[in-house]
Design a protein around this motif. Structure first.
Motif, short mmCIF file in Angstrom:
data_model
loop_
_atom_site.label_atom_id
_atom_site.label_comp_id
_atom_site.label_asym_id
_atom_site.label_seq_id
_atom_site.Cartn_x
_atom_site.Cartn_y
_atom_site.Cartn_z
N GLY A 17 0.79 -1.22 0.00
CA GLY A 17 0.00 0.00 0.00
C GLY A 17 0.82 1.27 0.00
N LYS B 209 4.15 1.30 -4.45
CA LYS B 209 5.17 0.73 -5.35
C LYS B 209 4.60 0.48 -6.75
CE LYS B 209 5.91 -2.85 -2.66
NZ LYS B 209 4.89 -2.50 -1.64
N THR B 210 3.45 -0.16 -6.79
CA THR B 210 2.85 -0.46 -8.09
C THR B 210 2.43 0.82 -8.81
OG1 THR B 210 2.11 -2.64 -7.36
CG2 THR B 210 0.94 -1.69 -9.23
N THR B 211 1.88 1.74 -8.05
CA THR B 211 1.50 3.04 -8.63
C THR B 211 2.73 3.71 -9.25
OG1 THR B 211 -0.22 3.30 -6.96
CG2 THR B 211 0.49 5.29 -8.10
N1 LIG Z 1 -6.85 2.88 -9.17
C1 LIG Z 1 -6.86 3.20 -7.87
N2 LIG Z 1 -7.89 3.89 -7.33
C2 LIG Z 1 -7.88 4.22 -6.03
N3 LIG Z 1 -6.91 3.90 -5.16
C3 LIG Z 1 -5.87 3.22 -5.64
C4 LIG Z 1 -5.78 2.81 -7.01
N4 LIG Z 1 -4.61 2.14 -7.19
C5 LIG Z 1 -4.01 2.11 -5.99
N5 LIG Z 1 -4.73 2.75 -5.05
C6 LIG Z 1 -4.35 2.95 -3.64
O1 LIG Z 1 -3.09 3.56 -3.62
C7 LIG Z 1 -2.28 3.03 -2.56
C8 LIG Z 1 -1.00 2.47 -3.14
O2 LIG Z 1 -1.29 1.29 -3.87
P1 LIG Z 1 -0.18 0.46 -4.62
O3 LIG Z 1 0.58 1.36 -5.51
O4 LIG Z 1 -0.84 -0.70 -5.24
O5 LIG Z 1 0.76 0.01 -3.42
P2 LIG Z 1 1.81 -1.19 -3.33
O6 LIG Z 1 2.09 -1.67 -4.70
O7 LIG Z 1 3.02 -0.59 -2.65
O8 LIG Z 1 1.19 -2.24 -2.47
C9 LIG Z 1 -3.15 2.00 -1.86
O9 LIG Z 1 -3.71 2.60 -0.73
C10 LIG Z 1 -4.19 1.65 -2.89
O10 LIG Z 1 -5.38 1.27 -2.28
#
Ligand SMILES: Nc1ncnc2c1ncn2[C@@H]1O[C@H](COP(=O)(O)OP(=O)(O)O)[C@@H](O)[C@H]1O
Ligand SMILES: [Mg+2]
Length: 225
Positions: free
Chosen positions: A45, A48-50
Protein backbone atom coordinates in the motif's frame (compact mmCIF):
# COMPACT_ATOMS: atom_id res chain seq x y z
CA UNK A 1 28.44 7.40 -15.52
CA UNK A 2 25.98 5.51 -17.72
CA UNK A 3 23.56 7.13 -20.07
CA UNK A 4 20.48 8.53 -18.33
CA UNK A 5 17.49 6.38 -19.19
CA UNK A 6 14.84 7.48 -16.75
CA UNK A 7 14.29 10.68 -14.84
CA UNK A 8 11.30 11.23 -12.59
CA UNK A 9 11.15 14.58 -10.86
CA UNK A 10 8.72 15.58 -8.14
CA UNK A 11 5.96 13.30 -9.33
CA UNK A 12 2.68 13.68 -7.46
CA UNK A 13 -0.16 11.23 -7.75
CA UNK A 14 -3.39 10.91 -5.86
CA UNK A 15 -6.50 8.83 -6.30
CA UNK A 16 -9.92 10.15 -5.47
CA UNK A 17 -12.51 7.73 -4.19
CA UNK A 18 -15.66 9.79 -4.18
CA UNK A 19 -15.17 12.55 -1.66
CA UNK A 20 -11.84 11.51 -0.22
CA UNK A 21 -8.54 12.06 -1.93
CA UNK A 22 -5.71 9.61 -1.31
CA UNK A 23 -2.29 11.08 -1.94
CA UNK A 24 0.01 8.18 -2.92
CA UNK A 25 3.13 9.78 -4.42
CA UNK A 26 4.45 13.07 -3.09
CA UNK A 27 7.40 14.62 -4.85
CA UNK A 28 8.58 11.21 -5.92
CA UNK A 29 11.94 11.52 -7.71
CA UNK A 30 14.18 8.88 -9.23
CA UNK A 31 17.04 8.70 -11.75
CA UNK A 32 18.12 5.53 -13.52
CA UNK A 33 21.15 5.17 -15.75
CA UNK A 34 21.91 2.42 -18.25
CA UNK A 35 23.27 -0.61 -16.42
CA UNK A 36 21.87 0.42 -13.07
CA UNK A 37 19.68 -1.81 -10.92
CA UNK A 38 17.47 0.20 -8.60
CA UNK A 39 15.49 -1.55 -5.89
CA UNK A 40 12.53 -0.11 -4.04
CA UNK A 41 11.22 -1.60 -0.85
CA UNK A 42 8.01 -0.51 0.77
CA UNK A 43 5.11 -1.81 2.75
CA UNK A 44 2.02 -3.04 1.03
CA UNK A 45 0.00 0.00 0.00
CA UNK A 46 2.99 2.35 0.04
CA UNK A 47 2.61 3.04 -3.70
CA UNK A 48 5.17 0.73 -5.35
CA UNK A 49 2.85 -0.46 -8.09
CA UNK A 50 1.50 3.04 -8.63
CA UNK A 51 5.06 4.34 -9.03
CA UNK A 52 6.07 1.62 -11.51
CA UNK A 53 2.89 2.09 -13.53
CA UNK A 54 3.67 5.79 -13.82
CA UNK A 55 7.33 5.19 -14.69
CA UNK A 56 6.14 2.75 -17.35
CA UNK A 57 3.66 5.31 -18.75
CA UNK A 58 0.77 2.97 -17.98
CA UNK A 59 -0.77 5.49 -15.61
CA UNK A 60 -0.94 9.27 -15.56
CA UNK A 61 0.32 11.55 -12.82
CA UNK A 62 -0.98 14.83 -11.45
CA UNK A 63 2.19 16.90 -11.57
CA UNK A 64 5.93 16.56 -11.97
CA UNK A 65 8.19 15.55 -14.82
CA UNK A 66 8.98 12.20 -16.35
CA UNK A 67 11.69 11.76 -18.96
CA UNK A 68 12.43 8.44 -20.66
CA UNK A 69 15.39 8.20 -23.03
CA UNK A 70 15.62 11.97 -23.08
CA UNK A 71 11.99 12.51 -24.01
CA UNK A 72 9.36 14.16 -21.86
CA UNK A 73 6.51 11.78 -21.27
CA UNK A 74 3.93 14.35 -20.19
CA UNK A 75 3.98 15.97 -23.63
CA UNK A 76 3.47 12.74 -25.59
CA UNK A 77 0.21 11.60 -27.13
CA UNK A 78 -1.14 8.07 -26.78
CA UNK A 79 0.45 6.86 -30.03
CA UNK A 80 3.90 8.06 -28.98
CA UNK A 81 3.38 6.60 -25.52
CA UNK A 82 2.50 3.16 -26.80
CA UNK A 83 5.53 3.28 -29.07
CA UNK A 84 7.89 4.08 -26.20
CA UNK A 85 6.18 1.44 -24.06
CA UNK A 86 6.67 -1.29 -26.64
CA UNK A 87 10.11 -0.30 -27.79
CA UNK A 88 11.89 0.97 -24.71
CA UNK A 89 10.23 -0.62 -21.70
CA UNK A 90 9.95 -4.22 -20.54
CA UNK A 91 7.46 -5.07 -17.80
CA UNK A 92 7.61 -7.95 -15.34
CA UNK A 93 4.49 -8.21 -13.20
CA UNK A 94 4.11 -10.13 -9.97
CA UNK A 95 1.47 -12.39 -11.43
CA UNK A 96 3.27 -12.47 -14.78
CA UNK A 97 0.10 -12.27 -16.91
CA UNK A 98 1.14 -15.02 -19.28
CA UNK A 99 -1.48 -15.93 -21.84
CA UNK A 100 -2.69 -19.42 -20.88
CA UNK A 101 -3.52 -20.61 -24.38
CA UNK A 102 -0.02 -19.87 -25.70
CA UNK A 103 3.17 -21.85 -25.09
CA UNK A 104 6.19 -20.41 -23.28
CA UNK A 105 7.98 -19.48 -26.49
CA UNK A 106 4.81 -17.98 -27.96
CA UNK A 107 4.33 -15.85 -24.87
CA UNK A 108 7.94 -14.70 -25.16
CA UNK A 109 7.51 -13.86 -28.85
CA UNK A 110 4.24 -12.00 -28.23
CA UNK A 111 5.76 -8.49 -27.93
CA UNK A 112 7.45 -8.90 -31.30
CA UNK A 113 4.20 -9.98 -32.93
CA UNK A 114 2.53 -6.84 -31.63
CA UNK A 115 5.41 -4.65 -32.70
CA UNK A 116 7.13 -5.81 -35.83
CA UNK A 117 6.84 -8.33 -38.57
CA UNK A 118 10.40 -9.68 -38.44
CA UNK A 119 11.02 -13.16 -37.16
CA UNK A 120 12.86 -13.07 -33.85
CA UNK A 121 12.64 -16.74 -32.98
CA UNK A 122 16.39 -17.07 -32.76
CA UNK A 123 16.67 -14.31 -30.18
CA UNK A 124 13.76 -15.80 -28.24
CA UNK A 125 15.55 -19.15 -28.15
CA UNK A 126 18.64 -17.38 -26.90
CA UNK A 127 16.72 -15.82 -24.02
CA UNK A 128 15.02 -19.12 -23.28
CA UNK A 129 18.43 -20.72 -23.01
CA UNK A 130 19.66 -17.94 -20.70
CA UNK A 131 16.60 -18.45 -18.49
CA UNK A 132 17.20 -22.21 -18.35
CA UNK A 133 13.89 -22.95 -20.06
CA UNK A 134 15.02 -24.76 -23.19
CA UNK A 135 13.23 -27.98 -22.33
CA UNK A 136 10.13 -26.06 -21.30
CA UNK A 137 9.67 -23.82 -24.31
CA UNK A 138 6.65 -25.63 -25.74
CA UNK A 139 4.89 -26.00 -22.41
CA UNK A 140 1.81 -23.98 -21.59
CA UNK A 141 1.79 -21.74 -18.49
CA UNK A 142 -0.40 -24.23 -16.60
CA UNK A 143 2.31 -26.85 -17.14
CA UNK A 144 5.05 -24.67 -15.65
CA UNK A 145 6.11 -24.11 -12.06
CA UNK A 146 5.85 -20.65 -10.50
CA UNK A 147 9.57 -20.09 -10.94
CA UNK A 148 9.47 -21.13 -14.58
CA UNK A 149 6.52 -18.85 -15.27
CA UNK A 150 8.38 -15.93 -13.73
CA UNK A 151 11.39 -16.64 -15.93
CA UNK A 152 9.16 -16.76 -19.00
CA UNK A 153 7.81 -13.36 -17.96
CA UNK A 154 11.34 -11.99 -17.67
CA UNK A 155 12.28 -13.38 -21.10
CA UNK A 156 9.15 -11.81 -22.56
CA UNK A 157 10.02 -8.46 -20.99
CA UNK A 158 13.46 -8.60 -22.63
CA UNK A 159 12.28 -9.65 -26.06
CA UNK A 160 12.19 -6.16 -27.56
CA UNK A 161 15.59 -5.29 -26.05
CA UNK A 162 14.21 -2.55 -23.81
CA UNK A 163 16.39 0.15 -22.30
CA UNK A 164 14.34 0.04 -19.13
CA UNK A 165 12.97 -2.97 -17.27
CA UNK A 166 10.29 -2.42 -14.63
CA UNK A 167 9.72 -5.37 -12.33
CA UNK A 168 6.92 -5.23 -9.76
CA UNK A 169 7.63 -7.71 -6.96
CA UNK A 170 8.86 -10.29 -9.46
CA UNK A 171 9.82 -12.69 -6.67
CA UNK A 172 6.66 -12.01 -4.64
CA UNK A 173 5.13 -15.44 -5.06
CA UNK A 174 8.30 -17.51 -5.36
CA UNK A 175 10.04 -19.68 -2.80
CA UNK A 176 13.52 -18.68 -1.75
CA UNK A 177 15.34 -20.93 -4.19
CA UNK A 178 13.39 -19.70 -7.19
CA UNK A 179 13.57 -16.12 -5.97
CA UNK A 180 17.36 -16.35 -5.80
CA UNK A 181 17.53 -17.91 -9.23
CA UNK A 182 15.41 -15.13 -10.73
CA UNK A 183 17.52 -12.48 -9.04
CA UNK A 184 20.74 -14.08 -10.31
CA UNK A 185 19.32 -14.07 -13.82
CA UNK A 186 18.24 -10.44 -13.56
CA UNK A 187 21.74 -9.53 -12.38
CA UNK A 188 23.25 -11.41 -15.29
CA UNK A 189 21.03 -9.95 -18.00
CA UNK A 190 21.69 -6.52 -16.54
CA UNK A 191 25.42 -7.13 -17.00
CA UNK A 192 24.94 -8.53 -20.50
CA UNK A 193 22.44 -6.01 -21.86
CA UNK A 194 23.03 -2.94 -19.65
CA UNK A 195 19.38 -2.07 -19.19
CA UNK A 196 18.27 0.12 -16.36
CA UNK A 197 16.21 -2.04 -14.03
CA UNK A 198 13.76 -0.72 -11.43
CA UNK A 199 12.51 -3.47 -9.17
CA UNK A 200 10.14 -3.41 -6.23
CA UNK A 201 10.23 -6.01 -3.50
CA UNK A 202 9.25 -6.91 0.04
CA UNK A 203 12.36 -8.98 0.45
CA UNK A 204 15.49 -7.30 1.91
CA UNK A 205 17.69 -9.95 0.34
CA UNK A 206 16.30 -9.19 -3.11
CA UNK A 207 16.67 -5.46 -2.49
CA UNK A 208 20.38 -5.98 -1.97
CA UNK A 209 21.05 -6.53 -5.68
CA UNK A 210 20.34 -2.84 -6.24
CA UNK A 211 23.20 -0.52 -7.14
CA UNK A 212 20.88 2.00 -5.54
CA UNK A 213 18.50 0.83 -2.83
CA UNK A 214 15.50 2.85 -1.73
CA UNK A 215 12.56 2.69 0.59
CA UNK A 216 9.23 4.14 -0.51
CA UNK A 217 7.67 5.85 2.45
CA UNK A 218 5.09 8.62 2.68
CA UNK A 219 5.01 8.85 -1.09
CA UNK A 220 8.71 9.46 -1.70
CA UNK A 221 11.97 7.55 -1.85
CA UNK A 222 14.63 7.60 0.80
CA UNK A 223 18.02 5.88 0.68
CA UNK A 224 18.14 2.58 2.46
CA UNK A 225 20.61 2.61 5.33
N1 LIG B 1 -6.85 2.88 -9.17
C1 LIG B 1 -6.86 3.20 -7.87
N2 LIG B 1 -7.89 3.89 -7.33
C2 LIG B 1 -7.88 4.22 -6.03
N3 LIG B 1 -6.91 3.90 -5.16
C3 LIG B 1 -5.87 3.22 -5.64
C4 LIG B 1 -5.78 2.81 -7.01
N4 LIG B 1 -4.61 2.14 -7.19
C5 LIG B 1 -4.01 2.11 -5.99
N5 LIG B 1 -4.73 2.75 -5.05
C6 LIG B 1 -4.35 2.95 -3.64
O1 LIG B 1 -3.09 3.56 -3.62
C7 LIG B 1 -2.28 3.03 -2.56
C8 LIG B 1 -1.00 2.47 -3.14
O2 LIG B 1 -1.29 1.29 -3.87
P1 LIG B 1 -0.18 0.46 -4.62
O3 LIG B 1 0.58 1.36 -5.51
O4 LIG B 1 -0.84 -0.70 -5.24
O5 LIG B 1 0.76 0.01 -3.42
P2 LIG B 1 1.81 -1.19 -3.33
O6 LIG B 1 2.09 -1.67 -4.70
O7 LIG B 1 3.02 -0.59 -2.65
O8 LIG B 1 1.19 -2.24 -2.47
C9 LIG B 1 -3.15 2.00 -1.86
O9 LIG B 1 -3.71 2.60 -0.73
C10 LIG B 1 -4.19 1.65 -2.89
O10 LIG B 1 -5.38 1.27 -2.28
MG1 LIG C 1 1.98 -3.55 -5.57
Amino acid sequence: MGKMILQAKNINKSFSNGKTKLSVLRDFSLDAEAGQIITIMGQSGSGKTTALNILGTLDQFDSGELTISGRQVQSMNETELSKIRNRDIGFVFQFHHLLPEFSAIENILMPTWINRKVDNTEYALDLIDKMGLTNRKDHFPSQLSGGERSRVAVARALMNKPKLVLADEPTGNLDEKNANKLIDLLGQINKDFQQAIVLTTHNPQVARIGHKQYILENGALSKKV
